[in-house]
Write a protein that holds these residues in place. Sequence first.
Motif, mmCIF file in Angstrom:
data_model
loop_
_atom_site.group_PDB
_atom_site.id
_atom_site.type_symbol
_atom_site.label_atom_id
_atom_site.label_comp_id
_atom_site.label_asym_id
_atom_site.label_seq_id
_atom_site.Cartn_x
_atom_site.Cartn_y
_atom_site.Cartn_z
ATOM 1 N N LEU A 138 18.899 1.432 5.842
ATOM 2 C CA LEU A 138 19.360 2.779 6.106
ATOM 3 C C LEU A 138 18.598 3.696 5.330
ATOM 4 C CD1 LEU A 138 23.138 3.820 5.414
ATOM 5 C CD2 LEU A 138 21.257 4.613 4.019
ATOM 6 N N GLU A 139 17.821 3.119 4.454
ATOM 7 C CA GLU A 139 17.180 4.073 3.437
ATOM 8 C C GLU A 139 15.805 4.434 3.967
ATOM 9 O OE1 GLU A 139 15.170 0.926 0.196
ATOM 10 O OE2 GLU A 139 16.975 0.415 0.725
ATOM 11 N N GLU A 140 15.219 3.559 4.936
ATOM 12 C CA GLU A 140 14.055 3.755 5.565
ATOM 13 C C GLU A 140 14.062 4.990 6.526
ATOM 14 O OE1 GLU A 140 11.715 -0.277 6.384
ATOM 15 O OE2 GLU A 140 13.879 -0.617 5.517
ATOM 16 N N THR A 141 15.352 4.910 7.317
ATOM 17 C CA THR A 141 15.577 6.021 8.339
ATOM 18 C C THR A 141 15.907 7.070 7.828
ATOM 19 O OG1 THR A 141 16.477 4.212 9.781
ATOM 20 C CG2 THR A 141 17.223 6.472 10.176
ATOM 21 N N ALA A 142 16.517 7.130 6.663
ATOM 22 C CA ALA A 142 16.748 8.637 6.010
ATOM 23 C C ALA A 142 15.661 8.918 5.426
ATOM 24 C CB ALA A 142 17.514 8.153 4.532
ATOM 25 N N PHE A 143 14.683 8.293 4.897
ATOM 26 C CA PHE A 143 13.342 8.812 4.561
ATOM 27 C C PHE A 143 12.356 9.240 5.561
ATOM 28 C CE2 PHE A 143 8.946 7.921 3.028
ATOM 29 C CZ PHE A 143 9.033 8.926 1.741
ATOM 30 N N PHE A 144 12.334 8.510 6.762
ATOM 31 C CA PHE A 144 11.718 8.913 7.934
ATOM 32 C C PHE A 144 12.053 10.250 8.333
ATOM 33 C CE2 PHE A 144 11.959 9.091 12.557
ATOM 34 C CZ PHE A 144 10.519 9.402 12.691
ATOM 35 N N LEU A 145 13.667 10.430 8.577
ATOM 36 C CA LEU A 145 13.903 11.717 8.947
ATOM 37 C C LEU A 145 13.606 12.904 7.826
ATOM 38 C CD1 LEU A 145 17.463 10.554 10.267
ATOM 39 C CD2 LEU A 145 15.480 11.314 11.663
ATOM 40 N N ASP A 146 13.552 12.597 6.798
ATOM 41 C CA ASP A 146 13.454 13.756 5.538
ATOM 42 C C ASP A 146 11.902 13.958 5.766
ATOM 43 O OD1 ASP A 146 14.497 14.838 3.623
ATOM 44 O OD2 ASP A 146 12.993 14.003 2.298
ATOM 45 N N ASN A 147 10.997 13.359 6.275
ATOM 46 C CA ASN A 147 9.611 13.671 6.524
ATOM 47 C C ASN A 147 9.256 14.182 7.830
ATOM 48 O OD1 ASN A 147 7.817 12.793 4.249
ATOM 49 N ND2 ASN A 147 9.319 11.217 4.061
ATOM 50 N N VAL A 148 10.114 14.078 8.846
ATOM 51 C CA VAL A 148 9.872 14.829 9.866
ATOM 52 C C VAL A 148 10.650 15.988 10.345
ATOM 53 C CG1 VAL A 148 8.851 12.577 10.989
ATOM 54 C CG2 VAL A 148 11.162 12.977 11.198
ATOM 55 N N LEU A 149 11.862 16.143 9.851
ATOM 56 C CA LEU A 149 12.943 17.311 10.200
ATOM 57 C C LEU A 149 12.388 18.445 9.540
ATOM 58 C CD1 LEU A 149 16.233 15.284 10.538
ATOM 59 C CD2 LEU A 149 14.597 15.937 12.322
ATOM 60 N N ARG A 150 12.471 19.527 10.547
ATOM 61 C CA ARG A 150 12.306 20.988 9.746
ATOM 62 C C ARG A 150 13.533 21.786 9.618
ATOM 63 N NH1 ARG A 150 9.387 20.139 14.281
ATOM 64 N NH2 ARG A 150 10.529 21.609 15.507
ATOM 65 N N GLY A 151 13.578 22.612 8.707
ATOM 66 C CA GLY A 151 14.734 23.231 8.597
ATOM 67 C C GLY A 151 15.571 22.908 7.517
ATOM 68 N N ASP A 152 16.804 23.627 6.855
ATOM 69 C CA ASP A 152 17.345 23.487 5.860
ATOM 70 C C ASP A 152 18.785 22.922 6.072
ATOM 71 O OD1 ASP A 152 18.685 25.813 6.755
ATOM 72 O OD2 ASP A 152 18.498 27.089 4.760
ATOM 73 N N LYS A 153 19.286 22.595 7.379
ATOM 74 C CA LYS A 153 20.495 22.397 7.690
ATOM 75 C C LYS A 153 20.742 20.813 7.094
ATOM 76 C CE LYS A 153 21.754 25.529 11.314
ATOM 77 N NZ LYS A 153 22.120 25.369 12.928
ATOM 78 N N PRO A 154 21.894 20.355 6.725
ATOM 79 C CA PRO A 154 22.103 19.109 6.178
ATOM 80 C C PRO A 154 22.081 18.153 7.194
ATOM 81 C CG PRO A 154 24.254 20.372 6.022
ATOM 82 C CD PRO A 154 23.174 21.458 6.547
ATOM 83 N N VAL A 155 21.427 16.790 6.803
ATOM 84 C CA VAL A 155 21.599 15.878 7.551
ATOM 85 C C VAL A 155 21.953 14.632 6.616
ATOM 86 C CG1 VAL A 155 20.231 14.136 8.924
ATOM 87 C CG2 VAL A 155 19.623 16.213 9.191
ATOM 88 N N VAL A 156 23.105 13.807 7.090
ATOM 89 C CA VAL A 156 23.706 12.913 6.136
ATOM 90 C C VAL A 156 23.561 11.495 6.805
ATOM 91 C CG1 VAL A 156 25.710 12.150 4.849
ATOM 92 C CG2 VAL A 156 25.077 14.358 4.913
ATOM 93 N N VAL A 157 23.159 10.371 6.260
ATOM 94 C CA VAL A 157 23.075 9.216 6.906
ATOM 95 C C VAL A 157 24.314 8.299 6.087
ATOM 96 C CG1 VAL A 157 21.744 7.179 7.407
ATOM 97 C CG2 VAL A 157 20.870 9.260 7.239
ATOM 98 N N VAL A 158 24.963 7.607 6.829
ATOM 99 C CA VAL A 158 26.113 7.169 6.112
ATOM 100 C C VAL A 158 26.482 5.402 6.812
ATOM 101 C CG1 VAL A 158 27.786 8.059 7.898
ATOM 102 C CG2 VAL A 158 28.662 7.264 5.622
#
Length: 379
Positions: free
Chosen positions: A144-164
Motif C-alpha cells: 500500500l505504501e508503495e502505491t500511495a507514494f507512486f501516485l503521489d509522484n505522478v498525479l497532478r492537481g490538489d484534489k484528495p486521493v486516499v489509499v485504504v
Amino acid sequence: MTKDAVKSAGRRQSRIPILAVPLLSVALWSGGISPAAQAAEPGKDATTASLPRILVLATGGTIAGQADPRATGAYKSGQITGEQLVQSVPGLDKLAKLNAEQISSIGSQDMNDKVWFGLARRIQDAFDKNEADGVVVTHGTDTLEETAFFLDNVLRGDKPVVVVGSMRPASAASADGPGNLYEAVQVASDPRSRGRGVMAVLNDKIEGARSVTKTNTTSIETFASANGGPVGYVDTAGGIRFMAPAAGLKRTTYQLPAGEQLPRVEIVYSHANMDAVPIEDAISHGAKGIVLAGVGDGNTSKPALDALEAAAKKGIMVVRSTRVRSGFVTRNVEVDDDKNGFVVSEDLNPQKARVLAQLLIASGMTAPAELQRAFTATW
C-alpha cells in the motif's frame, strides 16, 4: 411497498446499484447494507445533490478478502468487488455520492506497473474531466505504501486521493475494513484534504504518502510514519483533525513513461559478511538502478561498496537507503557519496526509494546533484 418498489426506490437514491440478495454469508461486514441503501428516505434527493462526488477504485487486497478453509484465519485476497465493499458499509451514502470501479482483483503482493499505470491514468482522467471531487483506492496492505507514494509522484492537481486497506478480511468477525473505508471516504470528501497529496487512512489515522510504512505483520495498528508522525486523525464521532494546515507547496510530479513498465531497479539488502554477488547479479539482469537497503546510515561492507561504486561508474543509479525503520540517510558521513557518485535516500525507505529511482530514470534524469535534490525531503 412491494419488494420491487423498494429496490427501485433504492436505485433512484444512489449511484451504486443495490444487490437483490444479501452480500456473502455474513453480509460482508457486521451491519450489512445500510438501511438508507434499501429504501428511499424523504427529501434524500435534495440532500445528496450537494454531496461531494467520490470515485472508489478497487484493486483487491485483504479488505476484499474472504475466508479460506485451509487454516484458521486463512483467506483469499480480492474476492469481493469494490461495488460490494461500498454497499456493505452503513452510512457511506450520507457522506458522498459514490461510484465504484474495479481496476484489479489481486493481493497487493502482486501489485505491478500495469495496475499502477491504470490507477494513475484513471484518477488523472477523472480529475481532468471533473468527474470526481476525490478518489479512494482500496488496496492490500503489503505494498500500500508503495502505491500511495507512486501516485503521489505522478498525479497532478490538489484534489484528495486516499489509499485504504485492512489487516483483516471482510469475512472476519472483527474486520477493520468497514471502519477504514468509512473514514477514507470521510477524508476524501473533506475540503481540508485538498493540497495534501496522496494519503493513507487506516485505524483512525491519516498518514502522508512519503512517510507511511507498514510496521507489523498482523496487527491492525500497523501503519505509522516514524519520522514525521500522522498528518491527522479521523473517527466517526469526532470527525477529522489535521495536525497542520495544508502546506500549499508545489509538488514535483513525473510523467508516466510510454508503455506499461517502469525501468528495472533492484533492492539489495545489506547484512553481515556481505559480498558483491547480489550487486553483480542485479547488473547482469539489466538493472538501471540499485537501491542499497544498508545497515545503519545506509552503509555496507567494503566488497559491496566497491561493487556499487563500479556500478555507478557504468551509469547505473545507486541509491543508499537503510534497513533501519526510522532516521535519515545523510550524505558523506560514513561513505564518500560525492566521490562514488551515489545518491542518498534521506527519509525514504528502500521500497519507496526504488519507486522514485524508477521515475527519475524514466524521466531521463542523470545529473547527481539533480537526482539528490529529487530525493531530498520537502516537508
